[in-house]
Structure formats: structure tokens, C-alpha cells
Write an enzyme that holds these catalytic residues in place. Structure first.
Site, PDB file in Angstrom:
ATOM      1  N   LYS A  33       2.887  79.228 -70.970  1.00 32.18           N
ATOM      2  CA  LYS A  33       2.679  77.987 -71.385  1.00 32.18           C
ATOM      3  C   LYS A  33       3.701  77.373 -72.488  1.00 32.18           C
ATOM      4  O   LYS A  33       4.257  76.396 -72.357  1.00 32.18           O
ATOM      5  CB  LYS A  33       1.501  77.610 -71.580  1.00 32.18           C
ATOM      6  CG  LYS A  33       0.365  77.590 -70.330  1.00 32.18           C
ATOM      7  CD  LYS A  33       0.961  76.807 -69.224  1.00 32.18           C
ATOM      8  CE  LYS A  33      -0.075  76.406 -68.401  1.00 32.18           C
ATOM      9  NZ  LYS A  33       0.544  75.734 -66.932  1.00 32.18           N
ATOM     10  N   TYR A  49      -1.071  83.766 -70.162  1.00 29.46           N
ATOM     11  CA  TYR A  49      -1.125  82.428 -70.026  1.00 29.46           C
ATOM     12  C   TYR A  49      -0.358  81.659 -71.175  1.00 29.46           C
ATOM     13  O   TYR A  49       0.443  80.614 -71.112  1.00 29.46           O
ATOM     14  CB  TYR A  49      -2.574  82.161 -69.582  1.00 29.46           C
ATOM     15  CG  TYR A  49      -2.604  80.629 -69.338  1.00 29.46           C
ATOM     16  CD1 TYR A  49      -2.608  79.942 -68.042  1.00 29.46           C
ATOM     17  CD2 TYR A  49      -3.211  79.605 -70.127  1.00 29.46           C
ATOM     18  CE1 TYR A  49      -2.848  78.966 -67.722  1.00 29.46           C
ATOM     19  CE2 TYR A  49      -3.715  78.620 -69.749  1.00 29.46           C
ATOM     20  CZ  TYR A  49      -3.282  77.940 -68.557  1.00 29.46           C
ATOM     21  OH  TYR A  49      -3.636  76.592 -68.181  1.00 29.46           O
TER      22      TYR A  49
HETATM   23  N1  NAD Z   1      -8.146  72.799 -65.992  1.00 28.99           N
HETATM   24  C1  NAD Z   1      -8.042  72.826 -67.234  1.00 28.99           C
HETATM   25  O1  NAD Z   1      -8.661  72.779 -68.267  1.00 28.99           O
HETATM   26  C2  NAD Z   1      -6.467  72.711 -67.598  1.00 28.99           C
HETATM   27  C3  NAD Z   1      -6.052  73.039 -68.866  1.00 28.99           C
HETATM   28  C4  NAD Z   1      -4.759  73.132 -69.373  1.00 28.99           C
HETATM   29  C5  NAD Z   1      -3.562  73.130 -68.441  1.00 28.99           C
HETATM   30  N2  NAD Z   1      -4.032  73.188 -66.989  1.00 28.99           N
HETATM   31  C6  NAD Z   1      -2.852  73.589 -66.172  1.00 28.99           C
HETATM   32  O2  NAD Z   1      -3.086  72.326 -65.166  1.00 28.99           O
HETATM   33  C7  NAD Z   1      -2.493  72.993 -63.984  1.00 28.99           C
HETATM   34  C8  NAD Z   1      -3.466  72.669 -62.922  1.00 28.99           C
HETATM   35  O3  NAD Z   1      -4.730  73.343 -63.027  1.00 28.99           O
HETATM   36  P1  NAD Z   1      -6.222  73.043 -62.290  1.00 28.99           P
HETATM   37  O4  NAD Z   1      -7.151  73.045 -63.363  1.00 28.99           O
HETATM   38  O5  NAD Z   1      -5.917  71.956 -61.439  1.00 28.99           O
HETATM   39  O6  NAD Z   1      -6.040  74.416 -61.573  1.00 28.99           O
HETATM   40  P2  NAD Z   1      -6.421  74.781 -59.917  1.00 28.99           P
HETATM   41  O7  NAD Z   1      -6.992  76.056 -59.846  1.00 28.99           O
HETATM   42  O8  NAD Z   1      -7.841  73.517 -59.374  1.00 28.99           O
HETATM   43  O9  NAD Z   1      -5.082  74.189 -59.216  1.00 28.99           O
HETATM   44  C9  NAD Z   1      -4.163  75.075 -59.260  1.00 28.99           C
HETATM   45  C10 NAD Z   1      -3.425  75.055 -57.944  1.00 28.99           C
HETATM   46  O10 NAD Z   1      -2.282  75.721 -57.754  1.00 28.99           O
HETATM   47  C11 NAD Z   1      -2.137  76.735 -56.562  1.00 28.99           C
HETATM   48  N3  NAD Z   1      -1.272  77.865 -56.860  1.00 28.99           N
HETATM   49  C12 NAD Z   1      -1.609  78.778 -57.443  1.00 28.99           C
HETATM   50  N4  NAD Z   1      -0.547  79.771 -57.487  1.00 28.99           N
HETATM   51  C13 NAD Z   1       0.488  78.996 -56.701  1.00 28.99           C
HETATM   52  C14 NAD Z   1       1.703  79.660 -56.360  1.00 28.99           C
HETATM   53  N5  NAD Z   1       2.178  80.656 -56.581  1.00 28.99           N
HETATM   54  N6  NAD Z   1       2.554  78.717 -55.419  1.00 28.99           N
HETATM   55  C15 NAD Z   1       1.775  77.392 -55.300  1.00 28.99           C
HETATM   56  N7  NAD Z   1       0.609  77.021 -55.507  1.00 28.99           N
HETATM   57  C16 NAD Z   1      -0.017  77.779 -56.523  1.00 28.99           C
HETATM   58  C17 NAD Z   1      -3.650  76.815 -56.359  1.00 28.99           C
HETATM   59  O11 NAD Z   1      -3.713  77.218 -54.983  1.00 28.99           O
HETATM   60  C18 NAD Z   1      -4.381  75.776 -56.693  1.00 28.99           C
HETATM   61  O12 NAD Z   1      -4.553  74.615 -55.562  1.00 28.99           O
HETATM   62  C19 NAD Z   1      -2.234  74.437 -64.031  1.00 28.99           C
HETATM   63  O13 NAD Z   1      -0.950  74.558 -64.555  1.00 28.99           O
HETATM   64  C20 NAD Z   1      -2.805  74.782 -65.252  1.00 28.99           C
HETATM   65  O14 NAD Z   1      -2.709  75.833 -66.054  1.00 28.99           O
HETATM   66  C21 NAD Z   1      -5.167  73.327 -66.533  1.00 28.99           C
END
Ligand code: NAD
Length: 343
Positions: free
Chosen positions: A167, A163
Site C-alpha cells: 500500500k 500489505y
Molecule cells: N475494507 C477495509 O477496511 C479497507 C481499508 C483500507 C483499504 N482497503 C482496500 O480497499 C480495496 C477493496 O477492499 P474491500 O474491503 O472492498 O475488499 P473485498 O475483499 O470485499 O473486495 C476485493 C475484491 O478484489 C477481488 N480480487 C482479489 N484479487 C484479485 C485479482 N488478483 N484480480 C482481480 N480481482 C481480485 C476480490 O475477488 C474481491 O471481490 C482493497 O484494495 C483493500 O486493500 C479496504
């Protein structure tokens, strides 16, 4: 009048967490939104059309325009179809927001090849796929916005080699987009979130503690608080507007209600020679110059211990370095960085 009237946006991973908030706010600001989501588990298993469709229903019930797409961002050809869907349904593609993501955390010595490949495929290749297909249209129409989601894990989260690498790759990729597409009036920026309460963080130690204490998942318990995923949407939407045309190749951090601008990597010490370095010379000069005073990176804190502070965090402890610039809004900038590097 919305700030994104007439624009068409693709939001990947728009069916849940942060993506749902972004899709809904962009639609409220007048954009027609293709909500892409494969509907998988946090680790990327299964497939379900419900999440994307539900967000589309929420947007249309609110008077907005949206269409669902259920493909995987990892499939190059299907992503081409996704971009075509935006053009066929709404007339163009103007904004691409790459949010889709999965996690398969493991220490490097235990990580399988499949765990590495799956995470890199969704985050890094998925971001390439959407940007590659949209870039041809952006170039033709001389306008476009790429907003790619990175994470603070890119700075070296120990249990997330796949990851963290993906990133950090997204940051490098975003800079190449910014540099190659600027002449076509296209910007590319990255969002670097810290902790946001979604199902992705429900399984972290903090999430498990909340579940034990309240009987509710962290993401349920956090609605309306600082770590609510909907808090990420305003800055993403702002970067997509015509007003943000001069913001290009930037990494914008967000933690709760706090936004920050990251510096870019720059050489901070330089040792310039006139010939190939001899080993005796290097053993003598390197420790006196480039590596003078360097300490090994700190080990991650043990449970209950505080993480060591970064230099900028220590500087921020000086209260006089902060300015109140609007009611309830404080501003800090690294004086030394701007004075020496940016004038
Ligand atoms: N939540 C956190 O603390 C956090 C922190 C830093 C970065 N992020 C990043 O933010 C983004 C959103 O994360 P989140 O926390 O909302 O996660 P989440 O799991 O709630 O949402 C991610 C969504 O992506 C979809 N997804 C996964 N693989 C896929 C694919 N191959 N094609 C299409 N859709 C797909 C999933 O079905 C899900 O609905 C991600 O890129 C994550 O890495 C999140």
C-alpha cells in the site's frame, strides 16, 4: 446528465465490497464500466465469475452500461486484454480505479515468502499492470484518471508487512504517475481508507465481536451505517470527473463520513555539513539536532487500551479550530502546516 457521461472506466475488484459501490455509482453517473473481478476469497484463493457478473447485471438492470472481466490483475498480458476489452466494447478507456485486493496477514517473523509475494502481486503489481497498459492510451488521447487504493495500513500496521509495504508502494507509484502524466492532462490520486465493513474486515476482532453479539457478519450488520462500503464511492467518482482536473498526486483519506487530505512527506529538520560526517561529530550533533526529543514509535495498544494520539488528533481536540461550513458539515485544517508551508 451524468457527471461521467461518455467516459469509460475500469474498476478492478469491482465484484464486491468497495469496488461494487464504485462501479455502480460511476455507471449511474453515466460511465460505461468494465467490472473486473477474479472472484477469489479474502486470501486470494479460487476463482468465480459470479461477483463481476452480478454487479454487471445490477448496473444494466439500473439502465447503465457495463461489461464483466474475470481476469487476475496480477497477469500483465491479461490486464492488457482487459484494457483492450474496454476500448473494443465501449470505444475508449478514460478512468482506471485499482481496488482489487487480498490479505495474508502475519507478523514479519512468521511470514512466508508466498504470503509476501501474493499480496504484493495483487496490490502493487496489479496496480502497475493496469496503469501501465492504460497509460499509453491516456498519453495518446491526452486525458485520463488513475485512482489507486492504498490503506491506513501503509502507516505501519504491525501484522501486515506485505500489505503495508504494497500500500505504501502504491502511494509512491501514484506520485510518479502524477508527475509523469500531468503534461498529458492525466491525474493520479490515491484513496486511503480507514475501516470499511466488507468481508475483508469481517475476520478482524471487531468483526468477530459483531458476529458473536448479533449472529450477523459485520459487513451484513453495517449496511446503511457509517462504515458501509458504498460510502467510499462518491469521493472516487468525484476524482474521476473533469472538474477534478487540478487534483493530482494527492492522498485522500476516508473514514466513515469523514474525508481528509494527507500531507506529503517533507524534511522537517535539516543538518547541513561541508564534509563527510565524522563519527565523533555525528555522535555529538545528531542527538542535539535531528533526533532531539524523538521518542520510539509507540507500541500497538493492548486490547482495551486506547491508541496514543497523533499530534494532529490532539490539535483537533480544540473545538475552536473547527468551522461549521454547511449544515452538518465541519471543517478542520492544520493551521500551522498551511501557514508555514503553503502560505
Ligand atoms: N475494507 C477495509 O477496511 C479497507 C481499508 C483500507 C483499504 N482497503 C482496500 O480497499 C480495496 C477493496 O477492499 P474491500 O474491503 O472492498 O475488499 P473485498 O475483499 O470485499 O473486495 C476485493 C475484491 O478484489 C477481488 N480480487 C482479489 N484479487 C484479485 C485479482 N488478483 N484480480 C482481480 N480481482 C481480485 C476480490 O475477488 C474481491 O471481490 C482493497 O484494495 C483493500 O486493500 C479496504
Amino acid at each position: 446528465m451524468g457527471r461521467l457521461d461518455g467516459k469509460v472506466a475500469l474498476v478492478t475488484g469491482g465484484g464486491g465490497g468497495i469496488g461494487r459501490g464504485v462501479a455502480k455509482l460511476m455507471a449511474r453517473e453515466g460511465a460505461a464500466v468494465v467490472v473486473n473481478d477474479l472472484g477469489v476469497t479474502v486470501t486470494g484463493e479460487g476463482a468465480d465469475t459470479t461477483p463481476a457478473q452480478k454487479v454487471v447485471n445490477e448496473i444494466t438492470a439500473d439502465g447503465g452500461q457495463a461489461a464483466a472481466n474475470y481476469s487476475s490483475v496480477t497477469d500483465y498480458d491479461q490486464v492488457g486484454v482487459m484494457i483492450e476489452q474496454a476500448v473494443k466494447t465501449f470505444g475508449s478507456i478514460d478512468i482506471v480505479v485499482n481496488i482489487a485486493g487480498i490479505l495474508r496477514d502475519r507478523m514479519i517473523f512468521n511470514m512466508s515468502e508466498a504470503e509476501w509475494d501474493a499480496v504484493v502481486a495483487v496490490h502493487l503489481k496489479g496496480t502497475f499492470n493496469t496503469c501501465r497498459h492504460a497509460s499509453a492510451r491516456f498519453r495518446e488521447q491526452k486525458w485520463g484518471r488513475f485512482i489507486n487504493f492504498a490503506s491506513v495500513s501503509a502507516w505501519g500496521s504491525p501484522g501486515q508487512p506485505n500489505y503495508g509495504a504494497a500500500k505504501h508502494g502504491i502511494l509512491g507509484f501514484t506520485l510518479t504517475l502524477a508527475n509523469s502524466m500531468a503534461k498529458y492532462n492525466v491525474t493520479a490520486n490515491s484513496i486511503v481508507p480507514g475501516f470499511v465493513a466488507t468481508r475483508m474486515t469481517d475476520s478482524t476482532p471487531r468483526g468477530q465481536m459483531v458476529l458473536q453479539q448479533t449472529g450477523r457478519t459485520l459487513s451484513e450488520a453495517s449496511k446503511g451505517t457509517e462504515v458501509d462500503p458504498e460510502n467510499v464511492a462518491p469521493i472516487v467518482t468525484y476524482l474521476a470527473t473533469p472538474e477534478a482536473s487540478y487534483i493530482n498526486g494527492q492522498f485522500i483519506g476516508i473514514q466513515g463520513y469523514t474525508l481528509n487530505l494527507y500531507s506529503h512527506a517533507e524534511a522537517v529538520r535539516i543538518l547541513q555539513g561541508t564534509h563527510r560526517w565524522g563519527s565523533a561529530e555525528l555522535f555529538d550533533l545528531f542527538p542535539k539536532t535531528l533526533s532531539a526529543g524523538l521518542t520510539p514509535p509507540p507500541l500497538p495498544p493492548k486490547p482495551g487500551e486506547e491508541a496514543p494520539k497523533r499530534r494532529t488528533q490532539l490539535l483537533q481536540e480544540d473545538k475552536s479550530s473547527w468551522q461549521e461550513i454547511a449544515p452538518g458539515v465541519k471543517y478542520w485544517r492544520w493551521q500551522e502546516y498551511f501557514e508555514t508551508k503553503r502560505g
